[in-house]
Structures are given as structure tokens and as C-alpha cells.
Design a protein around this motif. Sequence first.
Motif, PDB file in Angstrom:
ATOM      1  N   GLY A   1       0.821  -1.199   0.000  1.00 28.55           N
ATOM      2  CA  GLY A   1       0.000   0.000   0.000  1.00 28.55           C
ATOM      3  C   GLY A   1       0.856   1.249   0.000  1.00 28.55           C
ATOM      4  N   PRO A   2       0.228   2.427  -0.189  1.00 32.75           N
ATOM      5  CA  PRO A   2       0.990   3.674  -0.270  1.00 32.75           C
ATOM      6  C   PRO A   2       1.649   4.058   1.047  1.00 32.75           C
ATOM      7  CG  PRO A   2      -1.364   4.125  -0.253  1.00 32.75           C
ATOM      8  CD  PRO A   2      -1.219   2.647  -0.377  1.00 32.75           C
ATOM      9  N   GLU A   3       1.231   3.429   2.129  1.00 31.24           N
ATOM     10  CA  GLU A   3       1.834   3.751   3.420  1.00 31.24           C
ATOM     11  C   GLU A   3       3.166   3.028   3.629  1.00 31.24           C
ATOM     12  OE1 GLU A   3      -0.211  -0.082   3.857  1.00 31.24           O
ATOM     13  OE2 GLU A   3      -0.733   1.832   2.926  1.00 31.24           O
ATOM     14  N   VAL A   4       3.502   2.104   2.745  1.00 30.56           N
ATOM     15  CA  VAL A   4       4.728   1.320   2.880  1.00 30.56           C
ATOM     16  C   VAL A   4       5.850   1.987   2.108  1.00 30.56           C
ATOM     17  CG1 VAL A   4       5.811  -0.914   2.488  1.00 30.56           C
ATOM     18  CG2 VAL A   4       3.388  -0.796   3.130  1.00 30.56           C
ATOM     19  N   ASN A   5       6.924   2.339   2.797  1.00 33.02           N
ATOM     20  CA  ASN A   5       8.083   2.899   2.119  1.00 33.02           C
ATOM     21  C   ASN A   5       8.838   1.785   1.397  1.00 33.02           C
ATOM     22  OD1 ASN A   5       7.891   5.669   2.996  1.00 33.02           O
ATOM     23  ND2 ASN A   5       8.494   4.955   5.033  1.00 33.02           N
ATOM     24  N   PRO A   6       9.220   2.003   0.150  1.00 30.14           N
ATOM     25  CA  PRO A   6       9.969   0.961  -0.559  1.00 30.14           C
ATOM     26  C   PRO A   6      11.255   0.597   0.162  1.00 30.14           C
ATOM     27  CG  PRO A   6       9.208   2.647  -2.084  1.00 30.14           C
ATOM     28  CD  PRO A   6       8.931   3.170  -0.711  1.00 30.14           C
ATOM     29  N   MET A   7      11.537  -0.680   0.209  1.00 29.89           N
ATOM     30  CA  MET A   7      12.828  -1.112   0.735  1.00 29.89           C
ATOM     31  C   MET A   7      13.917  -0.703  -0.250  1.00 29.89           C
ATOM     32  SD  MET A   7      13.995  -3.884  -1.267  1.00 29.89           S
ATOM     33  CE  MET A   7      14.828  -5.040  -0.208  1.00 29.89           C
ATOM     34  N   VAL A   8      15.155  -0.657   0.199  1.00 34.15           N
ATOM     35  CA  VAL A   8      16.263  -0.210  -0.645  1.00 34.15           C
ATOM     36  C   VAL A   8      17.342  -1.282  -0.656  1.00 34.15           C
ATOM     37  CG1 VAL A   8      18.041   1.539  -1.010  1.00 34.15           C
ATOM     38  CG2 VAL A   8      15.774   2.221  -0.179  1.00 34.15           C
ATOM     39  N   MET A   9      17.625  -1.803  -1.836  1.00 37.84           N
ATOM     40  CA  MET A   9      18.697  -2.777  -1.986  1.00 37.84           C
ATOM     41  C   MET A   9      20.035  -2.066  -2.089  1.00 37.84           C
ATOM     42  SD  MET A   9      17.255  -5.460  -4.816  1.00 37.84           S
ATOM     43  CE  MET A   9      15.502  -5.533  -5.140  1.00 37.84           C
ATOM     44  N   THR A  10      21.045  -2.633  -1.443  1.00 38.61           N
ATOM     45  CA  THR A  10      22.406  -2.169  -1.665  1.00 38.61           C
ATOM     46  C   THR A  10      22.828  -2.565  -3.076  1.00 38.61           C
ATOM     47  OG1 THR A  10      23.410  -4.207  -0.860  1.00 38.61           O
ATOM     48  CG2 THR A  10      22.928  -2.482   0.776  1.00 38.61           C
ATOM     49  N   ARG A  11      23.970  -2.069  -3.502  1.00 32.61           N
ATOM     50  CA  ARG A  11      24.433  -2.433  -4.839  1.00 32.61           C
ATOM     51  C   ARG A  11      24.665  -3.940  -4.978  1.00 32.61           C
ATOM     52  NH1 ARG A  11      29.121   1.062  -8.017  1.00 32.61           N
ATOM     53  NH2 ARG A  11      27.832   1.562  -9.844  1.00 32.61           N
ATOM     54  N   PRO A  12      25.346  -4.601  -4.008  1.00 32.36           N
ATOM     55  CA  PRO A  12      25.496  -6.050  -4.136  1.00 32.36           C
ATOM     56  C   PRO A  12      24.160  -6.790  -4.127  1.00 32.36           C
ATOM     57  CG  PRO A  12      27.135  -5.181  -2.621  1.00 32.36           C
ATOM     58  CD  PRO A  12      26.183  -4.057  -2.916  1.00 32.36           C
ATOM     59  N   GLU A  13      23.215  -6.321  -3.316  1.00 34.50           N
ATOM     60  CA  GLU A  13      21.901  -6.967  -3.299  1.00 34.50           C
ATOM     61  C   GLU A  13      21.179  -6.792  -4.634  1.00 34.50           C
ATOM     62  OE1 GLU A  13      20.885  -6.485   1.495  1.00 34.50           O
ATOM     63  OE2 GLU A  13      20.278  -4.925   0.060  1.00 34.50           O
ATOM     64  N   ALA A  14      21.253  -5.589  -5.187  1.00 30.56           N
ATOM     65  CA  ALA A  14      20.628  -5.347  -6.488  1.00 30.56           C
ATOM     66  C   ALA A  14      21.293  -6.190  -7.565  1.00 30.56           C
ATOM     67  CB  ALA A  14      20.708  -3.866  -6.844  1.00 30.56           C
ATOM     68  N   TYR A  15      22.615  -6.326  -7.490  1.00 30.64           N
ATOM     69  CA  TYR A  15      23.350  -7.148  -8.449  1.00 30.64           C
ATOM     70  C   TYR A  15      22.797  -8.577  -8.445  1.00 30.64           C
ATOM     71  CZ  TYR A  15      27.253  -9.552 -10.701  1.00 30.64           C
ATOM     72  OH  TYR A  15      28.010 -10.332 -11.531  1.00 30.64           O
ATOM     73  N   GLU A  16      22.638  -9.141  -7.258  1.00 31.54           N
ATOM     74  CA  GLU A  16      22.141 -10.515  -7.156  1.00 31.54           C
ATOM     75  C   GLU A  16      20.698 -10.616  -7.631  1.00 31.54           C
ATOM     76  OE1 GLU A  16      23.732 -13.298  -6.489  1.00 31.54           O
ATOM     77  OE2 GLU A  16      25.610 -12.179  -6.302  1.00 31.54           O
ATOM     78  N   PHE A  17      19.900  -9.602  -7.361  1.00 32.01           N
ATOM     79  CA  PHE A  17      18.501  -9.600  -7.801  1.00 32.01           C
ATOM     80  C   PHE A  17      18.422  -9.625  -9.328  1.00 32.01           C
ATOM     81  CE2 PHE A  17      14.369  -7.887  -8.818  1.00 32.01           C
ATOM     82  CZ  PHE A  17      13.530  -8.342  -7.806  1.00 32.01           C
TER      83      PHE A  17
END
Length: 513
Positions: free
Chosen positions: A169-185
Motif C-alpha cells: 500500500g501507499p503507506e509502505v516505504n519501498p525497501m532499498v537494496m544495496t548495490r550487491p543486493e541489487a546485483y544478485e537480484f
Amino acid sequence: MKKEHFKSSLLLVLSMLLVVSCTDLEIEESDSSIADSETEFTGIEEPGPFIENLYSGDLKGIVENQQDLYALNEVTTDELLVPTRGTDWGDNGIWRKLHEHTWDDQHPYVLNNWNNLNQLVFRASQIVDDRTTNATAAEKAEAQFIRAYAMFWVMDMYGVAPFRTPGDGPEVNPMVMTRPEAYEFILNDLNSALPNLPARGPSDENLRPTQAAANFLLAKLYLNKHIYLGSGMPAAADMTRVVELVDEITADGYALQSGYFDIFKPDVDTETIFFTISSVGNRMWNGLHYNQNSSDNTGGGWNGWSTLAEFYDLFEGDPNTNIPGSGQEERRGYVPTDGSNLGIGFGFLIGQQYDENGNPLTDRPGNPLAFEKQFPGLAGNNERTGIRTIKYHPENGAFAGHQIIFRYADAHLMKAEAIFRGGTGSGDPLTMVNDLRTIRNASNLGALTEQDLIDERGRELYKEFWRRNDLIRFGKFADAWDLKINTDDFRALFPIPATALLSNPNLSQNPGY
């Protein structure tokens, strides 16, 4: 039915046009593109048309835009600059700041690029989401590919990747991946998508992803892995993986093609791995002079974008002219003097320009239209300063919808670089580079250094989105070049936009900003 909530930190402030002097960064609902409904997201009922729009709508717009993704990856380098000519291309200094390396977290292109890419990630996630149960395996694979492509650039350019699931929902702030986490994603998305993408060679259907396109993006990930993970030197195993991925692309039927500028026609060729229906108009008209035109664009060029003399000098040939017979390699192109090609040259346009009848052109005040190598500065330029560049040509359509995203020559050079950096595989890096140079009518190199590799990538891939990424990998993005003010290392990452920081407390500003 598609029902969704968008948090403003991802779909963000599309209507704002911030300038450096702006200080009021308060986020209001009217500032954001917010699609809301009374019910939660329950999936996409018709995935096919939705996915089609990801490619023919969202991706098309991102790639054909001369600002945002393109400008941030090209105008920030030694390859392109947009000098102010009188009041033309002034735009409150936004173009000059990119070349000077003086941008900040309120630069509009930094913001727009963040918005556009994160929106594409979110929209693709709506297909990948388990609530979209009627999407086929192939449709989900396409969505994973486009999500990986968009997140690749977010990770590459900003060092983090915000993420939210469509059901939040709009009340949930998006989580933030670090660069290594984004790389793996991204890695997981591509590996998951691969078996369900078509194995297809050169084709006019390659405006949608294939296994070769996924392997290309995987090769980019592994080639830059040591940058993204901050591990220092590239690992031999990662470089070997690059070699293997490029070999898989080759096995699908892709190969180097002779006739350099023919590759940029809207035709099937052996090099184009992935393209969009994005208009190529920006890529040709933004640098051509007002008095250079074609039958389907009688308004002429926009007389802005140019290149530096030092980049032009990377190419073989006479340093002061580019007319036919100037000893130039094919990729540097030529300026026709006989009126051929609508009077408009290919590659690098320097010196006197001619019309379609072979008559010398003049600028608007009546001076000979002779493009000059040097600039008085980023401001205070006349209509003739700066060498112009053109790969897509108006004789193939002034605004044709066929723009290359992934190309085999890039993969070929990635493989050569990977072997040079310790990877194992067939082929010798020097021989591979010389094979390409021979096809491009350039003389062979006697030895191969890192400088040779980055220079060759510049000669082959100019104006194809990759110069910033390449300079960072070779440790040269902070080098000095003409008209650049700052050489700060931290500018290898762009700042998180100021409005994104206000709307999502999970974000932190990148160092140096």
C-alpha cells in the motif's frame, strides 16, 4: 483487473522541473504521478498488451529520449557535450553541468531518469508478481528481462535500487537494496528468465528479448562485477563467465558485420541483438546545423550536440578534415563534397559542409558552415563550433523507429577484454581487436594495452549509451578532459534525487553530494 498503489518515491515527481536554484522541495500529491484505487492490487488480467506497452511504450520512451538515461551516460563523458550557442541550448545550464561534472541532487535529468527507470521496474514487477496468475512462462520471462534491464541502470548509476512489491500500500516505504543486493537480484531475474526466452538469431523480431539479449546483459554484469561489489580487481572466474556468455551469443548466429553505418539502418543485420522502435531523430538532428535538412525534415537540425577534438583524434585519419580520401578508418565516417547522402555525412562532421547539390552551406549569418574542432568554452559559442556526430542517417528516415540497444561488436569487445583481464576461452585479445579493426578498415595494433581497449570501445560504440560505464570500469571517469571542471571520484555515482530522499526515509544520499 489491474489495481495498484504507487508510492511517490518510485513513480515520483514527473511533473516537476527542478532547477539548481530551487529550494522548495516539499512533496505534495499534485507533484507526483500517483495511480490509486480503492482496492489492492490483484494482478493483471491481460498480460500480453501490458507487456507490449513495456517495450513499445515505456522502454521506447526511455531509449529515444535525448535527456535522462542517454545524456547522463554520454554528455558526462569525453564523447559528447552540448555547448550553449547564444541562448540556444542554454536551458539554465543543465547541459553544461553534465559535461562539467557539477550536477547535484536537484538536476532534472538525474530526477527524471530515476523516476523513469524505477517506474519501469515497478510495472514489470506487476507481471512477475504471483497475483498475475494468467501470465505464461514466456510473458513472465519478458517482464523479468525488462525489470533486470531497468534495475541494471538504477544500480549502475545510483548505487542502490529501491523496490516495492505491487501489493504494498501507499503507506509502505519501498525497501532499498544495496548495490550487491541489487546485483544478485538482477542476476537471478536474468537466470530465471533465460530458459523461457526464445533462442533466436538475427531477426526483425529482436525488439523483444531473446536468450542472446539476456546473455548480453549477464555479460555486462560479470564484466563490471568488481565495480558493483567493490572488490577491486576482476576475478578470473567472472571474466571466464563473460567469455562463455559471449560464446553463447555467437552460437545463436550473431557475428561482426562489415559496412559499419549499414548496421544503423532499420534492416536485419548480424550484429543487432536487441533494439527498440524508438525514434532515432534525436540522435541525428540534435547535432546537425539548422541549414542541414532532408526531404522529410525540412526544418533542419537543432545545432547543439558536438564532440571534443580529443575524442575525434582517437580515430585514424587526417586530424583536420574528414572528406573522402582523408586516410580515415570507416568508423570516423566522412563529409561528402558531391551532394551524396542528402549532402549530410556519416560519423564525424568537421570542416565545410555541403548541400544535396554539392554547394557549400553557410550558417544563418552567412559564414561558411565549417564545423570547428575547438570551443571558446561551454558558453559563448557560435553556430559552427564543435565537430558533429551522426550514426543514424536521415536518408534511412529522418525519424525512423529502430534504435539499437545491444550489439554484437560490443559483446565481441567484452570477450576480448575479459580474456585480457584473466578469463579463459578461445581467442587472443589482440587478434580479436584486430579482427574488428580490419573489418572497420583500420590498421592493426601491434600490441594491446588497457588504453587500447578503452579507445577501441570508444571508436566502435560511440553514442550507444556505454561510454560512462566503460570509463568507470577502466578507472578514467574522473580524468580531466577539455571543458570539464571537476575530477571528483564520487561522481561515478549520481546523487539520489532530493525529492526521493524526502519521500522515502529508507534512502540515504550517496557520498560527496
